[in-house]
Design a protein around this motif. Structure first.
Motif, PDB file in Angstrom:
ATOM      1  N   PRO A   2       0.820  -1.216   0.000  1.00 48.26           N
ATOM      2  CA  PRO A   2       0.000   0.000   0.000  1.00 48.26           C
ATOM      3  C   PRO A   2       0.858   1.272   0.000  1.00 48.26           C
ATOM      4  CG  PRO A   2      -0.050  -1.029   2.163  1.00 48.26           C
ATOM      5  CD  PRO A   2       0.662  -1.975   1.245  1.00 48.26           C
ATOM      6  N   HIS A   3       2.135   1.146   0.341  1.00 51.12           N
ATOM      7  CA  HIS A   3       3.042   2.293   0.321  1.00 51.12           C
ATOM      8  C   HIS A   3       3.477   2.658  -1.102  1.00 51.12           C
ATOM      9  CE1 HIS A   3       3.348   2.340   4.659  1.00 51.12           C
ATOM     10  NE2 HIS A   3       3.535   1.038   4.621  1.00 51.12           N
ATOM     11  N   TYR A   4       3.246   1.741  -2.019  1.00 53.36           N
ATOM     12  CA  TYR A   4       3.608   1.947  -3.425  1.00 53.36           C
ATOM     13  C   TYR A   4       2.398   1.593  -4.294  1.00 53.36           C
ATOM     14  CZ  TYR A   4       8.292   1.821  -1.391  1.00 53.36           C
ATOM     15  OH  TYR A   4       9.407   2.059  -0.627  1.00 53.36           O
ATOM     16  N   PRO A   5       1.356   2.427  -4.250  1.00 54.43           N
ATOM     17  CA  PRO A   5       0.125   2.095  -4.983  1.00 54.43           C
ATOM     18  C   PRO A   5       0.377   2.005  -6.486  1.00 54.43           C
ATOM     19  CG  PRO A   5       0.032   4.339  -4.123  1.00 54.43           C
ATOM     20  CD  PRO A   5       1.277   3.710  -3.572  1.00 54.43           C
ATOM     21  N   GLY A   6      -0.266   1.037  -7.091  1.00 51.46           N
ATOM     22  CA  GLY A   6      -0.148   0.858  -8.527  1.00 51.46           C
ATOM     23  C   GLY A   6       1.136   0.181  -8.981  1.00 51.46           C
ATOM     24  N   GLU A   7       1.934  -0.315  -8.047  1.00 49.78           N
ATOM     25  CA  GLU A   7       3.187  -0.970  -8.404  1.00 49.78           C
ATOM     26  C   GLU A   7       3.195  -2.425  -7.953  1.00 49.78           C
ATOM     27  OE1 GLU A   7       6.990   1.044  -7.790  1.00 49.78           O
ATOM     28  OE2 GLU A   7       5.844   2.763  -7.060  1.00 49.78           O
ATOM     29  N   LEU A   8       3.742  -3.268  -8.791  1.00 45.90           N
ATOM     30  CA  LEU A   8       4.015  -4.667  -8.460  1.00 45.90           C
ATOM     31  C   LEU A   8       5.456  -4.934  -8.872  1.00 45.90           C
ATOM     32  CD1 LEU A   8       0.921  -6.576  -9.909  1.00 45.90           C
ATOM     33  CD2 LEU A   8       1.435  -6.193  -7.509  1.00 45.90           C
ATOM     34  N   VAL A   9       6.138  -5.760  -8.097  1.00 46.75           N
ATOM     35  CA  VAL A   9       7.484  -6.170  -8.470  1.00 46.75           C
ATOM     36  C   VAL A   9       7.520  -7.686  -8.433  1.00 46.75           C
ATOM     37  CG1 VAL A   9       9.937  -6.077  -7.913  1.00 46.75           C
ATOM     38  CG2 VAL A   9       8.508  -4.066  -7.522  1.00 46.75           C
ATOM     39  N   ALA A  10       7.895  -8.287  -9.539  1.00 44.26           N
ATOM     40  CA  ALA A  10       8.006  -9.739  -9.639  1.00 44.26           C
ATOM     41  C   ALA A  10       9.482 -10.111  -9.670  1.00 44.26           C
ATOM     42  CB  ALA A  10       7.310 -10.248 -10.893  1.00 44.26           C
ATOM     43  N   ALA A  11       9.795 -11.236  -9.031  1.00 39.85           N
ATOM     44  CA  ALA A  11      11.180 -11.704  -9.019  1.00 39.85           C
ATOM     45  C   ALA A  11      11.187 -13.219  -8.956  1.00 39.85           C
ATOM     46  CB  ALA A  11      11.914 -11.130  -7.815  1.00 39.85           C
ATOM     47  N   LYS A  12      12.202 -13.807  -9.592  1.00 33.21           N
ATOM     48  CA  LYS A  12      12.328 -15.250  -9.536  1.00 33.21           C
ATOM     49  C   LYS A  12      13.785 -15.652  -9.603  1.00 33.21           C
ATOM     50  CE  LYS A  12      12.284 -17.185 -14.092  1.00 33.21           C
ATOM     51  NZ  LYS A  12      13.033 -18.348 -13.732  1.00 33.21           N
ATOM     52  N   ARG A  13      14.078 -16.784  -9.024  1.00 34.56           N
ATOM     53  CA  ARG A  13      15.388 -17.415  -9.166  1.00 34.56           C
ATOM     54  C   ARG A  13      15.132 -18.917  -9.164  1.00 34.56           C
ATOM     55  NH1 ARG A  13      19.244 -16.702  -4.483  1.00 34.56           N
ATOM     56  NH2 ARG A  13      19.397 -14.557  -5.178  1.00 34.56           N
ATOM     57  N   GLY A  14      15.342 -19.530 -10.276  1.00 32.32           N
ATOM     58  CA  GLY A  14      15.196 -20.975 -10.372  1.00 32.32           C
ATOM     59  C   GLY A  14      13.780 -21.450 -10.592  1.00 32.32           C
ATOM     60  N   SER A  15      12.838 -20.975  -9.795  1.00 29.52           N
ATOM     61  CA  SER A  15      11.452 -21.404  -9.913  1.00 29.52           C
ATOM     62  C   SER A  15      10.782 -20.704 -11.089  1.00 29.52           C
ATOM     63  CB  SER A  15      10.679 -21.071  -8.638  1.00 29.52           C
ATOM     64  OG  SER A  15      11.154 -21.798  -7.548  1.00 29.52           O
ATOM     65  N   PRO A  16       9.765 -21.347 -11.686  1.00 29.55           N
ATOM     66  CA  PRO A  16       9.026 -20.655 -12.744  1.00 29.55           C
ATOM     67  C   PRO A  16       8.118 -19.584 -12.155  1.00 29.55           C
ATOM     68  CG  PRO A  16       8.108 -22.826 -12.350  1.00 29.55           C
ATOM     69  CD  PRO A  16       9.329 -22.718 -11.488  1.00 29.55           C
ATOM     70  N   LEU A  17       7.925 -18.522 -12.900  1.00 28.10           N
ATOM     71  CA  LEU A  17       7.004 -17.455 -12.503  1.00 28.10           C
ATOM     72  C   LEU A  17       6.186 -17.096 -13.726  1.00 28.10           C
ATOM     73  CD1 LEU A  17       6.008 -15.296 -10.469  1.00 28.10           C
ATOM     74  CD2 LEU A  17       7.837 -13.827 -11.297  1.00 28.10           C
ATOM     75  N   ILE A  18       4.914 -17.424 -13.678  1.00 25.51           N
ATOM     76  CA  ILE A  18       4.015 -17.163 -14.805  1.00 25.51           C
ATOM     77  C   ILE A  18       2.983 -16.151 -14.351  1.00 25.51           C
ATOM     78  CG2 ILE A  18       2.360 -18.174 -16.406  1.00 25.51           C
ATOM     79  CD1 ILE A  18       3.849 -20.864 -15.948  1.00 25.51           C
ATOM     80  N   LEU A  19       2.871 -15.059 -15.070  1.00 27.41           N
ATOM     81  CA  LEU A  19       1.903 -14.011 -14.727  1.00 27.41           C
ATOM     82  C   LEU A  19       0.805 -13.976 -15.771  1.00 27.41           C
ATOM     83  CD1 LEU A  19       4.344 -11.148 -13.759  1.00 27.41           C
ATOM     84  CD2 LEU A  19       3.196 -12.745 -12.244  1.00 27.41           C
TER      85      LEU A  19
END
Length: 94
Positions: free
Chosen positions: A77-94
């Motif tokens: 809530p301190h950064y409205p409208g922002e998402l940060v995705a990160a991965k290492r090794g594991s799959p990340l599907i958005l």
């Protein structure tokens, strides 16, 4: 900071190990690897006040403390409208 991990996928064969004395104290208050990540976010956010870090920089600081495989999506809530995705090794599907 009432932020949270919206999605977390930790491979069971890899644990997240956190470094440092303060982080070590956070680990002892948590029941899972995933629970440590938002607590570390809050600690780093609070320790850099009154200067507000950019969200990507805050997440980057957290990720530098993690080891093993992970797939994480950060929202706050301190950064409205922002998402940060990160991965290492594991799959990340958005």
């Amino acid at each position: 900071m009432s932020s949270g991990i919206i999605f977390a996928c930790l491979q069971p064969s890899f644990a997240i190990y956190l470094l440092g004395l303060v982080v070590e104290q956070l680990v002892h208050t948590c029941t899972s690897d995933t629970e440590v990540v938002p607590k570390l976010c809050k600690y780093l956010y609070d320790s850099h006040q009154p200067n507000k870090l950019p969200f990507r920089q805050l997440v980057g600081m957290v990720l530098r403390e993690l080891e093993g495989a992970y797939a994480l999506l950060f929202k706050s809530p301190h950064y409205p409208g922002e998402l940060v995705a990160a991965k290492r090794g594991s799959p990340l599907i958005l």
